[in-house]
Each structure stands twice: as structure tokens, then as C-alpha cells.
Design an enzyme around this catalytic site. Structure first.
Site, PDB file in Angstrom:
ATOM      1  N   SER A  59      90.497  70.398  71.331  1.00  0.00           N
ATOM      2  CA  SER A  59      91.890  69.894  71.368  1.00  0.00           C
ATOM      3  C   SER A  59      92.470  69.840  69.961  1.00  0.00           C
ATOM      4  O   SER A  59      91.781  70.110  68.976  1.00  0.00           O
ATOM      5  CB  SER A  59      91.956  68.499  72.019  1.00  0.00           C
ATOM      6  OG  SER A  59      91.476  67.512  71.132  1.00  0.00           O
ATOM      7  N   ILE A  61      93.937  69.941  66.382  1.00  0.00           N
ATOM      8  CA  ILE A  61      93.842  70.860  65.241  1.00  0.00           C
ATOM      9  C   ILE A  61      92.768  71.924  65.499  1.00  0.00           C
ATOM     10  O   ILE A  61      92.965  73.107  65.201  1.00  0.00           O
ATOM     11  CB  ILE A  61      93.546  70.057  63.944  1.00  0.00           C
ATOM     12  CG1 ILE A  61      94.747  69.155  63.608  1.00  0.00           C
ATOM     13  CG2 ILE A  61      93.233  70.986  62.780  1.00  0.00           C
ATOM     14  CD1 ILE A  61      94.513  68.178  62.456  1.00  0.00           C
ATOM     15  N   SER A 189      91.231  63.803  55.424  1.00  0.00           N
ATOM     16  CA  SER A 189      92.503  63.184  55.833  1.00  0.00           C
ATOM     17  C   SER A 189      93.182  62.586  54.615  1.00  0.00           C
ATOM     18  O   SER A 189      92.552  62.375  53.577  1.00  0.00           O
ATOM     19  CB  SER A 189      92.200  62.066  56.831  1.00  0.00           C
ATOM     20  OG  SER A 189      93.342  61.280  57.089  1.00  0.00           O
ATOM     21  N   TYR A 202      87.753  54.289  59.694  1.00  0.00           N
ATOM     22  CA  TYR A 202      88.086  55.722  59.653  1.00  0.00           C
ATOM     23  C   TYR A 202      88.274  56.166  58.213  1.00  0.00           C
ATOM     24  O   TYR A 202      87.720  57.177  57.773  1.00  0.00           O
ATOM     25  CB  TYR A 202      89.358  55.947  60.466  1.00  0.00           C
ATOM     26  CG  TYR A 202      89.885  57.370  60.436  1.00  0.00           C
ATOM     27  CD1 TYR A 202      89.196  58.408  61.047  1.00  0.00           C
ATOM     28  CD2 TYR A 202      91.106  57.665  59.806  1.00  0.00           C
ATOM     29  CE1 TYR A 202      89.696  59.712  61.028  1.00  0.00           C
ATOM     30  CE2 TYR A 202      91.606  58.960  59.791  1.00  0.00           C
ATOM     31  CZ  TYR A 202      90.897  59.980  60.396  1.00  0.00           C
ATOM     32  OH  TYR A 202      91.382  61.261  60.382  1.00  0.00           O
ATOM     33  N   LYS A 206      86.160  58.909  55.957  1.00  0.00           N
ATOM     34  CA  LYS A 206      86.769  60.089  55.314  1.00  0.00           C
ATOM     35  C   LYS A 206      86.590  60.032  53.794  1.00  0.00           C
ATOM     36  O   LYS A 206      86.421  61.063  53.148  1.00  0.00           O
ATOM     37  CB  LYS A 206      88.256  60.190  55.689  1.00  0.00           C
ATOM     38  CG  LYS A 206      88.506  60.482  57.180  1.00  0.00           C
ATOM     39  CD  LYS A 206      88.032  61.873  57.586  1.00  0.00           C
ATOM     40  CE  LYS A 206      88.352  62.197  59.036  1.00  0.00           C
ATOM     41  NZ  LYS A 206      87.956  63.553  59.441  1.00  0.00           N
ATOM     42  N   SER A 238      98.444  65.797  67.729  1.00  0.00           N
ATOM     43  CA  SER A 238      97.138  66.083  68.356  1.00  0.00           C
ATOM     44  C   SER A 238      96.806  64.928  69.301  1.00  0.00           C
ATOM     45  O   SER A 238      97.627  64.050  69.546  1.00  0.00           O
ATOM     46  CB  SER A 238      96.045  66.218  67.289  1.00  0.00           C
ATOM     47  OG  SER A 238      95.677  64.942  66.812  1.00  0.00           O
TER      48      SER A 238
HETATM   49  N1  NAD Z   1      95.986  64.520  63.751  1.00  0.00           N
HETATM   50  C1  NAD Z   1      96.098  63.896  62.599  1.00  0.00           C
HETATM   51  O1  NAD Z   1      97.093  63.226  62.331  1.00  0.00           O
HETATM   52  C2  NAD Z   1      94.998  64.042  61.578  1.00  0.00           C
HETATM   53  C3  NAD Z   1      95.279  63.701  60.255  1.00  0.00           C
HETATM   54  C4  NAD Z   1      94.272  63.818  59.305  1.00  0.00           C
HETATM   55  C5  NAD Z   1      93.022  64.273  59.662  1.00  0.00           C
HETATM   56  N2  NAD Z   1      92.766  64.587  60.964  1.00  0.00           N
HETATM   57  C6  NAD Z   1      91.403  65.050  61.300  1.00  0.00           C
HETATM   58  O2  NAD Z   1      91.502  66.262  62.014  1.00  0.00           O
HETATM   59  C7  NAD Z   1      90.326  66.434  62.794  1.00  0.00           C
HETATM   60  C8  NAD Z   1      90.729  66.889  64.186  1.00  0.00           C
HETATM   61  O3  NAD Z   1      91.396  65.831  64.844  1.00  0.00           O
HETATM   62  P1  NAD Z   1      92.674  66.044  65.785  1.00  0.00           P
HETATM   63  O4  NAD Z   1      93.811  65.415  65.121  1.00  0.00           O
HETATM   64  O5  NAD Z   1      92.767  67.439  66.215  1.00  0.00           O
HETATM   65  O6  NAD Z   1      92.256  65.091  67.005  1.00  0.00           O
HETATM   66  P2  NAD Z   1      91.771  65.427  68.479  1.00  0.00           P
HETATM   67  O7  NAD Z   1      91.319  64.141  69.052  1.00  0.00           O
HETATM   68  O8  NAD Z   1      92.818  66.185  69.192  1.00  0.00           O
HETATM   69  O9  NAD Z   1      90.519  66.394  68.262  1.00  0.00           O
HETATM   70  C9  NAD Z   1      89.260  65.903  67.848  1.00  0.00           C
HETATM   71  C10 NAD Z   1      88.186  66.871  68.254  1.00  0.00           C
HETATM   72  O10 NAD Z   1      86.912  66.325  67.867  1.00  0.00           O
HETATM   73  C11 NAD Z   1      86.040  66.373  68.973  1.00  0.00           C
HETATM   74  N3  NAD Z   1      85.008  65.349  68.952  1.00  0.00           N
HETATM   75  C12 NAD Z   1      85.144  64.002  69.030  1.00  0.00           C
HETATM   76  N4  NAD Z   1      83.925  63.425  69.087  1.00  0.00           N
HETATM   77  C13 NAD Z   1      83.010  64.415  69.036  1.00  0.00           C
HETATM   78  C14 NAD Z   1      81.596  64.457  69.073  1.00  0.00           C
HETATM   79  N5  NAD Z   1      80.839  63.348  69.215  1.00  0.00           N
HETATM   80  N6  NAD Z   1      80.978  65.647  68.997  1.00  0.00           N
HETATM   81  C15 NAD Z   1      81.706  66.792  68.898  1.00  0.00           C
HETATM   82  N7  NAD Z   1      83.036  66.823  68.871  1.00  0.00           N
HETATM   83  C16 NAD Z   1      83.689  65.647  68.944  1.00  0.00           C
HETATM   84  C17 NAD Z   1      86.972  66.193  70.175  1.00  0.00           C
HETATM   85  O11 NAD Z   1      86.356  66.607  71.375  1.00  0.00           O
HETATM   86  C18 NAD Z   1      88.123  67.087  69.761  1.00  0.00           C
HETATM   87  O12 NAD Z   1      87.821  68.420  70.047  1.00  0.00           O
HETATM   88  C19 NAD Z   1      89.589  65.101  62.755  1.00  0.00           C
HETATM   89  O13 NAD Z   1      88.510  65.199  61.846  1.00  0.00           O
HETATM   90  C20 NAD Z   1      90.635  64.143  62.221  1.00  0.00           C
HETATM   91  O14 NAD Z   1      90.053  63.060  61.546  1.00  0.00           O
HETATM   92  C21 NAD Z   1      93.721  64.483  61.922  1.00  0.00           C
END
Ligand code: NAD
Length: 336
Positions: A59, A61, A189, A202, A206, A238
Site C-alpha cells: 500500500s 508509498i 521521515s 515513531y 526513525k 497513504s
Molecule cells: N505517508 C507519510 O506521510 C510518510 C511520511 C514519512 C515517512 N513515511 C514512511 O513511508 C513508509 C511507507 O509508509 P506509507 O506511508 O506508505 O504507509 P502505509 O501504511 O500505506 O504502508 C506501509 C507498508 O508497510 C507494511 N508493513 C507494516 N508492517 C509490516 C510488517 N510487520 N512486515 C512487513 N511489512 C509491513 C504495510 O503492509 C504496508 O505495505 C514507512 O516507513 C513510513 O514510516 C511515510
């Protein structure tokens, strides 16, 4: 002569500051990354045929990374826990690219099950013969006040975001050092560079990633063809808020809020791929006002805390009132 050089350098300072000011106002990424996006290698040429392993590909990113990488012609290993979701992403990738079924390996993986990581890495390497790029993207966020949050939640955040990532990295790095090349890209992040209220655990996880990968990069100076890159996005559309940890393990968040005001996932991922294609070691990707804060934290931390404290107070107030905490950051409040 020396005097001329010194005055020329002094003249460059205002120019440098002006460029940064323009970046503050219009940019959605740091200066190096934006420069690469204008003058650097294109992802379509640089990433074609490379083998890329994306964790958290089911899902947000990660899914968008899979999609855009497929269009670049990269061969993919897609990992997350849910195999059905990964198959959905795989079909989406096949539909939008020239890739064949065998060019995408669905490899279910739980980042928490560290004992399985060696076997998973072996499977991935055997399937394609090697891995060019590992994108450590899987992870979860947090929405809860520190005083109300169980230590178990802090442990879970470190186990997943930090130790899970370190574990997979070590397995793939062994392969890359033997081969003498490869890229390890980790999605950190904004919370990895500065503090974020409601996300103490969190943010700590990070920050741990930032410390780990910044140190690892230094440790690998004898392997110049191994790129260690960290990506620091601000808010991006996301499932991250929906999936966030709360005060207790397994307690879902009451209101995930509207994501529309955040950076489109496609833009964030495009910039990430530009950064990877141009070996950018740290990428800041965020819309304003967040990008301004990255620079302020870097150059004038005390001033930055003054600004962020104002926003943080509103964020915590929103959260306590049961509203979408993130709406504090936007003029047009999104509260449902
Ligand atoms: N969306 C934002 O605003 C944002 C900002 C900064 C950083 N991030 C980082 O981006 C990355 C992706 O997050 P996102 O925003 O797409 O969120 P999201 O929740 O849509 O995706 C997270 C993904 O990680 C997977 N995941 C969670 N637990 C897991 C596990 N135990 N084993 C394997 N996979 C697992 C989920 O299944 C999913 O595919 C993360 O590391 C998040 O910290 C996101």
C-alpha cells in the site's frame, strides 16, 4: 589574488542564500534532489532492468514505488505481509508496464519475523541472481500521547521500523558487498530529523534509522559502489495514519482523517526515484511549510523550535479534542 577569491566567495554567499530562499518558497524537495530532477539521470533510463526489492509494497508509498518502477522497466521483488495484496499490486504493475509475469516476484515477508529474513533474502537473490536495490519502505507510524502510551508500543515501533529494517539490510548488504555494488534506500521521515508530537516512539525509531544508516555509510567508504540513501518525506497520502499504532498494541486509531491535503504519493515516489537514479544520499521531500522547517532545523534550530512549537500545540489540542491531528498544519482544516 587571494583577496579577489575571498571577495568572490563572499559574493556567492548571498546568491547561495537566495537560491535557498527560492527553494523555501516553491520547492517540494531539497536543493540537491531538485537539481538532480532537472539536470540528472532519468529514472526510466537509469533503473531499467535493475532488480529492486521493495518492502511494504502492499500500500501507500511502497505500492506506488512498485508501480513507477515497473513503468521504468525495473524487475521487482514485492514484499509485505499480505500475499493477496501483493498479487493485486503485481497485476497493477503488469497492466501498466512491459514487464512479464516472471519479472515480478511476490515474496511475502514480515519484518518482525527476523529469523525468516535470511531465507527470504536467499530466495530473492536466487530468483533474479542478484539484487541491485533494496528499498526499506515497510513501517508503521504512531498517534498517541507519550503519557498514555504503553511501553509495549514503543518496543513494537523499534522492533518493526528499526530492527526489522536493520535485519533485512544486513542480509542484503552481505550480498552487495560480495558483489561490490548495490543501493540500500531507506524510507525514514521528517520525524527522523526532528521531533513530532503524538509520534514520540515513531520519531525515535526513525532517528535510530538515521543514526544507523549515516554511520553505515561512513563504514562503507571502502565500497564506493554501494549507495546508502535515506529518504525523509513529510506528510504523504497513504494508509499510514489508518495503520498507526495508538496507546495500546492492537487498538486502532479512531479517526484517520482526510489525506487529501498531503503530498500526492506519485510526486513523492517520483522524487525518490530521481534521487536513487542520481545517488542522492539524503532526500528531503515535503511540501511547504514542512520543507522550510527542514532548513530551519539545519541552520537555526532555536528559531525552528519556536515555529514548530506553535504548530505542535495545535496538533496536540486537535488530537485531544478527537479531531484529525494533522489538520493543525493546514489553513483549510480537515477534521473528519
Ligand atoms: N505517508 C507519510 O506521510 C510518510 C511520511 C514519512 C515517512 N513515511 C514512511 O513511508 C513508509 C511507507 O509508509 P506509507 O506511508 O506508505 O504507509 P502505509 O501504511 O500505506 O504502508 C506501509 C507498508 O508497510 C507494511 N508493513 C507494516 N508492517 C509490516 C510488517 N510487520 N512486515 C512487513 N511489512 C509491513 C504495510 O503492509 C504496508 O505495505 C514507512 O516507513 C513510513 O514510516 C511515510
Amino acid at each position: 589574488m587571494e583577496c579577489c577569491i575571498a571577495s568572490a566567495l563572499w559574493c556567492l554567499i548571498p546568491l547561495y542564500l537566495l537560491v535557498h530562499l527560492l527553494c523555501f518558497m516553491f520547492a517540494d524537495a531539497d536543493f540537491t534532489l531538485l537539481w538532480a530532477s532537472v539536470t540528472g539521470h532519468r529514472p526510466e533510463t537509469k533503473l531499467k532492468s535493475l532488480v529492486v526489492w521493495v518492502t511494504g509494497a502492499s500500500s501507500g508509498i511502497g505500492e506506488e514505488l512498485a508501480h513507477q518502477l515497473a513503468r521504468c522497466g525495473s524487475r521487482l521483488i514485492l514484499s509485505a505481509r499480505r500475499e493477496d495484496e501483493l498479487n493485486r499490486v503485481k497485476h497493477r504493475c503488469l497492466d501498466c508496464s512491459n514487464l512479464q509475469d516472471e519479472d515480478i516476484l511476490v515474496l511475502p515477508l514480515d519484518l518482525l519475523e527476523r529469523t525468516s529474513h535470511e531465507e527470504k533474502a536467499k530466495t530473492a537473490i536466487q530468483y533474479f541472481g542478484h539484487i541491485d536495490i533494496l528499498i526499506n519502505n515497510g513501517g508503521r507510524s504512531q498517534r498517541s500521547l507519550c503519557l498514555e502510551t504503553s511501553v509495549d508500543v514503543y518496543q513494537a515501533l523499534m522492533e518493526l521500523n528499526f530492527l526489522g529494517t536493520v535485519s533485512i539490510t544486513k542480509k542484503v548488504l552481505t550480498h552487495m558487498t560480495r558483489r561490490g555494488s548495490g543501493s540500500i534506500v531507506t524510507v525514514s521521515s521528517l520525524a527522523g530529523l526532528a521531533g513530532v508530537p503524538l509520534s514520540t516512539g515513531y520519531s525515535a525509531s526513525k532517528h535510530a534509522l538515521q543514526g544507523f544508516f549515516n554511520s553505515l555509510r561512513n563504514e562503507l567508504t571502502d565500497s564506493p559502489n554501494i549507495l546508502i540513501s535515506t529518504v525523509c518525506p513529510g506528510p504523504v497520502q497513504s494508509q499510514i495514519v489508518h495503520n498507526a499504532f495508538t496507546e495500546e498494541l492492537n487498538k486502532p486509531l479512531a479517526t484517520a482523517g482526510n489525506q487529501e491535503h498531503k503530498m500526492p504519493t506519485s510526486r513523492c515516489v517520483h522524487l525518490m526515484l530521481v534521487g536513487i537514479s542520481n545517488s542522492v544520499k539524503e532526500m528531503w521531500i515535503a511540501q511547504q511549510p514542512f520543507l522550510l522547517f527542514y532548513y530551519a532545523w539545519q541552520y537555526a534550530p532555536t528559531f525552528a523550535w519556536l515555529l514548530t512549537n506553535l504548530m505542535s500545540r495545535k496538533r496536540v489540542q486537535n488530537f485531544k479534542a478527537g479531531l484529525d491531528a494533522d489538520s493543525a498544519y493546514f489553513t483549510k482544516a480537515k477534521t473528519h
